[in-house]
Motif scaffolding. Structure first.
Motif, short mmCIF file in Angstrom:
data_model
loop_
_atom_site.label_atom_id
_atom_site.label_comp_id
_atom_site.label_asym_id
_atom_site.label_seq_id
_atom_site.Cartn_x
_atom_site.Cartn_y
_atom_site.Cartn_z
N ILE A 63 0.52 13.15 8.04
CA ILE A 63 -0.31 12.30 7.19
C ILE A 63 -1.02 11.19 7.96
N GLY A 64 -0.95 11.21 9.26
CA GLY A 64 -1.62 10.16 10.02
C GLY A 64 -1.22 10.18 11.47
N SER A 65 -1.61 9.13 12.16
CA SER A 65 -1.34 9.00 13.58
C SER A 65 -0.08 8.17 13.82
N VAL A 66 0.87 8.73 14.53
CA VAL A 66 2.09 8.00 14.88
C VAL A 66 1.73 6.78 15.72
N ASP A 67 0.81 6.93 16.67
CA ASP A 67 0.39 5.79 17.50
C ASP A 67 -0.12 4.65 16.65
N GLU A 68 -0.98 4.96 15.68
CA GLU A 68 -1.52 3.91 14.81
C GLU A 68 -0.41 3.25 13.99
N ALA A 69 0.47 4.05 13.41
CA ALA A 69 1.55 3.50 12.58
C ALA A 69 2.46 2.60 13.41
N TYR A 70 2.84 3.05 14.60
CA TYR A 70 3.74 2.26 15.44
C TYR A 70 3.05 0.99 15.93
N THR A 114 0.81 -1.23 0.00
CA THR A 114 0.00 0.00 0.00
C THR A 114 0.84 1.27 0.00
N ASN A 115 2.15 1.14 0.25
CA ASN A 115 3.07 2.27 0.38
C ASN A 115 2.73 3.16 1.59
N GLN A 116 1.93 2.61 2.54
CA GLN A 116 1.60 3.33 3.77
C GLN A 116 2.87 3.50 4.59
N LYS A 117 3.15 4.73 5.03
CA LYS A 117 4.31 4.99 5.86
C LYS A 117 4.04 4.53 7.28
N LEU A 118 5.03 3.88 7.89
CA LEU A 118 4.89 3.35 9.24
C LEU A 118 6.05 3.79 10.12
N ASP A 119 6.54 5.00 9.89
CA ASP A 119 7.64 5.54 10.68
C ASP A 119 7.29 6.95 11.12
N LYS A 120 8.26 7.67 11.67
CA LYS A 120 7.93 9.00 12.21
C LYS A 120 7.67 10.04 11.13
N ASP A 121 7.85 9.70 9.84
CA ASP A 121 7.44 10.61 8.78
C ASP A 121 5.93 10.85 8.80
N VAL A 122 5.18 9.91 9.37
CA VAL A 122 3.74 10.10 9.53
C VAL A 122 3.50 11.38 10.32
N PHE A 123 4.28 11.59 11.38
CA PHE A 123 4.17 12.80 12.19
C PHE A 123 4.74 14.01 11.44
N ARG A 124 5.93 13.86 10.90
CA ARG A 124 6.59 14.99 10.22
C ARG A 124 5.76 15.54 9.08
N GLN A 125 5.14 14.66 8.31
CA GLN A 125 4.38 15.08 7.14
C GLN A 125 2.90 15.31 7.44
#
Length: 52
Positions: A31-38, A18-29
């Motif tokens: 584009i989503g929740s860091v908690d969810e990604a982690y 899906t190319n979904q980011k799962l790192d801290k770029d979620v926060f930087r950009q």
């Protein structure tokens, strides 16, 4: 024994399908929740460990 930190804070992680980011770029950009990604990373690691 030698170890180092491997985490979404020190690696670039994204879903290969899906190319979904799962790192801290979620926060930087913003584009989503860091908690969810982690949590996605954690659950995938748990699955990898339990399945060997």
């Amino acid at each position: 024994m030698l170890s180092d930190e491997i985490s979404p804070d020190t690696c670039r992680l994204w879903d290969i399908h899906t190319n979904q980011k799962l790192d801290k770029d979620v926060f930087r950009q913003g584009i989503g929740s860091v908690d969810e990604a982690y949590n996605v990373v954690l659950e995938r690691l748990k699955g990898a460990v339990s399945h060997g």
